[in-house]
Design a protein around this motif. Structure first.
Motif, PDB file in Angstrom:
ATOM      1  N   PRO A   1      38.660  64.310  22.616  1.00 38.24           N
ATOM      2  CA  PRO A   1      39.342  63.870  23.835  1.00 38.24           C
ATOM      3  C   PRO A   1      40.848  64.101  23.744  1.00 38.24           C
ATOM      4  O   PRO A   1      41.472  63.831  22.718  1.00 38.24           O
ATOM      5  CB  PRO A   1      39.011  62.376  23.896  1.00 38.24           C
TER       6      PRO A   1
ATOM      7  N   ALA B   1      38.283  57.968  28.607  1.00 36.15           N
ATOM      8  CA  ALA B   1      38.129  58.293  27.192  1.00 36.15           C
ATOM      9  C   ALA B   1      37.759  57.051  26.385  1.00 36.15           C
ATOM     10  O   ALA B   1      36.931  57.120  25.465  1.00 36.15           O
ATOM     11  CB  ALA B   1      39.422  58.909  26.662  1.00 36.15           C
TER      12      ALA B   1
ATOM     13  N   TYR C   1      38.622  63.727  30.610  1.00 32.18           N
ATOM     14  CA  TYR C   1      37.462  63.357  31.423  1.00 32.18           C
ATOM     15  C   TYR C   1      37.727  63.435  32.921  1.00 32.18           C
ATOM     16  O   TYR C   1      36.775  63.578  33.704  1.00 32.18           O
ATOM     17  CB  TYR C   1      37.002  61.943  31.047  1.00 32.18           C
TER      18      TYR C   1
END
Length: 407
Positions: free
Chosen positions: A115, A129, A86
């Motif tokens: 992820p 995450a 992210y």
């Protein structure tokens, strides 16, 4: 890469854009695509099968997991699995591209995100995450996930305390129960699952992020809109392709006329089954199967030709088979309105065809001439220039249906 090598090779040859400079993907050379000769059954034309079988997605494909975050139809012909972080800028760019593909092709694309927090590289990789996983527990993974990545520039340099406030605010904006969200953030199993996913990625040797897999096979790029949208269109087209050669029509019974019913009026063709029996047989077969319905004239070169016959509108689509050229000495591209089969090499006649807008002697002995426009050529002469894949291309003239007329 085996099953989709031919698609990737076509895109690599056709793509103009390069992969983003921020991406750190290994270079992978796709193997050569293969084709197989189909033995012509009695009454069929001789052709070569180049069909890419569409994936069978009944139930959960083996490369998907029960706990995957997935968006799209279960039977979508294209499944894109992305590994990302992210806080990683390249992951944010790829996610935006995949979200755009899902929106543009809702029936063809299913996207999955896994992820892979780079905790040794980014200070908020695990925190971000965890927030997305907490949102998933309230059924809001995708809106939270997309916002988190789209707004990455707003929070990636925040302090940890300020990031806590940011993600609480984002939870509120996407309609989550903020108290439950905060509680889920601290759930022990949530962090354990994320760290386990990271360890698994290291164990199997994933080199970094972002990583993209197409229907379970690694996709090395290119990572631009034109290339990926072309890939999606071609893979979606594979479900419509044919695995057998079309019937060969008798010259005595073959249709002699065809009407292209476009949104602007009819274009009527006279067909030449005597001089180009395989081309006319294939054209008639595809017309009767609805292959040309809703096709556009996806390429227009004023003063030269208008090209159609590819439902993917990429200029790379085919019906699943190819066949050799038929060159009749008594037919030449000596006038406007000649109808020819497009090919990218002598044995590669398929479904694409073009109509000349002027005399084009340079096409003699290069393309199979199988018809002549006898009505409606003026519709094509007024079309603006159009190139496949051009971002701002005007809408192509659409063929609603095709009727063929027996003699």
């Amino acid at each position: 890469m085996r099953a989709y090598a031919w698609l990737i090779m076509l895109i690599l040859l056709a793509a103009c854009a390069q992969a983003p400079a921020t991406a750190s993907m290994p270079s992978v050379a796709p193997p050569q695509a293969t084709s197989s000769l189909v033995t012509a059954a009695p009454g069929t034309i001789a052709c070569t099968s180049v069909r890419q079988p569409a994936p069978t997605l009944q139930g959960t494909p083996p490369y998907l997991r029960p706990d995957d975050h997935s968006e799209g139809l279960a039977d979508a012909p294209v499944v894109l699995v992305m590994y990302g972080d992210y806080q990683d800028p390249s992951s944010a760019a790829m996610n935006a591209l995949l979200a755009r593909l899902r929106q543009a092709y809702p029936e063809a694309v299913r996207r999955v995100f896994r992820p892979l927090p780079l905790i040794n590289q980014y200070d908020k990789a695990l925190l971000a995450a965890q927030a997305a996983e907490a949102a998933a527990r309230q059924g809001a993974f995708w809106p939270f996930h997309d916002r988190l990545l789209a707004e990455q520039a707003q929070w990636r340099n925040l302090s940890e305390a300020d990031f806590h406030a940011y993600r609480q605010g984002l939870a509120r904006q996407v309609g989550l129960d903020v108290a439950r969200f905060a509680q889920d953030l601290d759930a022990p199993d949530l962090q354990v699952a994320l760290l386990a996913a990271r360890e698994e990625a290291q164990r199997i040797g994933l080199p970094g992020v972002p990583l993209l897999y197409l229907n379970g096979e690694f996709y090395p790029g290119p990572w631009d809109w034109n290339s990926l949208s072309t890939l999606v269109r071609l893979q979606a087209l594979s479900a419509r392709q044919f695995s057998q050669c079309p019937p060969r029509l008798s010259n005595l019974t073959a249709p002699r006329f065809a009407a292209l019913h476009t949104e602007a009026g009819d274009i009527v063709l006279q067909l030449y089954p005597d001089q180009a029996p395989m081309a006319v047989s294939s054209f008639v077969f595809l017309a009767r199967q609805g292959w040309y319905n809703e096709n556009t004239f996806f390429e227009v070169r004023p003063g030269l030709w208008a090209r159609t016959g590819d439902p993917s509108e990429t200029g790379l689509g085919h019906p699943g088979y190819t066949f050799v050229r038929e060159i009749a000495p008594d037919l030449t591209f000596d006038r406007p309105g000649r109808v020819g089969l497009y090919n990218d090499g002598p044995p590669n006649n398929g479904s694409q065809f073009f109509i000349t807008l002027t005399a084009a002697p340079q096409f003699n002995a290069r393309y199979t001439l199988f018809g002549q426009v006898i009505k409606g050529l003026d519709l094509l002469k007024t079309l603006p220039p159009r190139t496949p894949g051009e971002p701002d291309a005007p809408p192509g003239l659409r063929i609603r249906s095709v009727d063929v007329t027996d003699p």
